[in-house]
Write an enzyme that holds these catalytic residues in place. Structure first.
Site, mmCIF file in Angstrom:
data_model
loop_
_atom_site.group_PDB
_atom_site.id
_atom_site.type_symbol
_atom_site.label_atom_id
_atom_site.label_comp_id
_atom_site.label_asym_id
_atom_site.label_seq_id
_atom_site.Cartn_x
_atom_site.Cartn_y
_atom_site.Cartn_z
ATOM 1 N N GLU A 136 0.841 -1.196 0.000
ATOM 2 C CA GLU A 136 0.000 0.000 0.000
ATOM 3 C C GLU A 136 0.878 1.248 0.000
ATOM 4 O OE1 GLU A 136 -3.828 1.655 2.560
ATOM 5 O OE2 GLU A 136 -2.203 0.654 3.639
ATOM 6 N N LYS A 175 -10.143 0.714 -2.210
ATOM 7 C CA LYS A 175 -10.222 0.304 -0.803
ATOM 8 C C LYS A 175 -11.592 0.655 -0.214
ATOM 9 C CE LYS A 175 -7.558 0.786 3.509
ATOM 10 N NZ LYS A 175 -6.358 1.438 4.084
ATOM 11 N N CYS A 229 -4.985 -3.436 3.217
ATOM 12 C CA CYS A 229 -4.682 -3.047 4.599
ATOM 13 C C CYS A 229 -5.867 -3.207 5.560
ATOM 14 C CB CYS A 229 -4.113 -1.623 4.605
ATOM 15 S SG CYS A 229 -3.173 -1.199 6.105
#
Length: 277
Positions: free
Chosen positions: A40, A113, A162
């Site tokens: 990321e 995301k 993440c």
């Protein structure tokens, strides 16, 4: 299929980060990796959340995406481009976006995301450091997977980033049909990583009976932030088959179709689900 998860300690210099990412991608390809994943925010970690707004790239434009496409084409690999700031129709919001490129340099998948991180991290002296991705990021809403065609087996790869790791419902959605590999490019804080990183990665592998690769940021960054690192590849039984704790480098592993099939045949848990769709 051999895969490589790249660990970086990204700085505030986009050009420097792109050059280092290219070197690590080349190292992974030279070691035989057919699929490579970056962490990321691999191209930039600024001093303030809003710094990334000036670097936002329209889809299929800009130096970050250009480097990724060129590297995939040059090395004839599948490349999961960690995450980058992708422009939206709101100049005050960007996407935290993974773009995947095929061996001809073509874009084959895009994932934005879904879950945005917010956390007050304790600091020495009794204070705290606040993280709130919602200040500048626009959340995505759609699970995304793509296929890597192979003669003996087409590998289905699910995408996440993440903080998504904490939300098992995303991975259940990705398992229809089942993924063989899940990618989790990350930049976990040192505090949350030390407490939960390995636990969560192994849980996602076990409950979904698939491989998990988690390329990470790992070290002390130019902006003063410390990330946990521990880039990891986990097999469908939850065993860690590759690990690097801190510092830049690559983690290699061979995906084994026989191992995947054996785990799912001996314990057919994916077929025993009674709740949900």
């Amino acid at each position: 299929m051999k895969i490589a998860a790249v660990q970086m300690v990204t700085s505030c210099s986009v050009q420097g980060n792109l050059e280092r990412a290219q070197e690590l991608i080349a190292e992974a390809a030279a070691a035989g990796a057919e699929l490579v994943a970056l962490p990321e925010n691999f191209a930039f970690m600024g001093r303030a959340d809003r710094d990334k707004l000036a670097l936002a790239e329209p889809l299929d434009q800009g130096p970050i995406q250009g480097m990724l496409s060129g590297a995939a084409r040059a090395h004839r690999i599948w490349l999961i481009g960690g995450s980058l700031p992708l422009a939206t129709d709101d100049p005050e919001r960007v996407g935290n976006t993974t773009i995947v490129y095929g061996p001809r340099g073509e874009r084959v998948a895009r994932y934005d995301k879904i879950h945005l991180f917010r956390y007050d991290e304790p600091t020495v002296g009794g204070g705290s450091r606040a993280y709130d991705e919602g200040v500048v990021l626009r959340a995505g809403s759609r699970p995304v997977a793509f296929a890597v065609p192979r003669d003996e087996h087409d590998w289905r790869v699910g995408l996440s980033i993440c903080y998504d790791l904490r939300f098992p419902e995303l991975y259940r959605a990705l398992m229809q049909p089942p993924c063989d590999l899940i990618a989790v490019p990350s930049a976990f804080t040192y505090t949350t990583g030390r407490a939960h990183w390995e636990l969560l990665l192994r849980a996602r592998a076990v409950e979904n009976q698939c491989y998990v690769m988690a390329p990470a940021q790992g070290g002390v960054h130019e902006n003063g932030r410390r990330t946990w690192g521990h880039t990891m590849i986990v097999d469908p039984w939850g065993e860690v088959v590759g690990l690097q704790d801190e510092g830049e480098g690559i983690v290699l592993a061979e995906l084994d179709t026989a191992r995947l099939a054996d785990v799912r045949a001996r314990l057919p848990a994916l077929g025993h689900r009674c709740l949900g769709t």
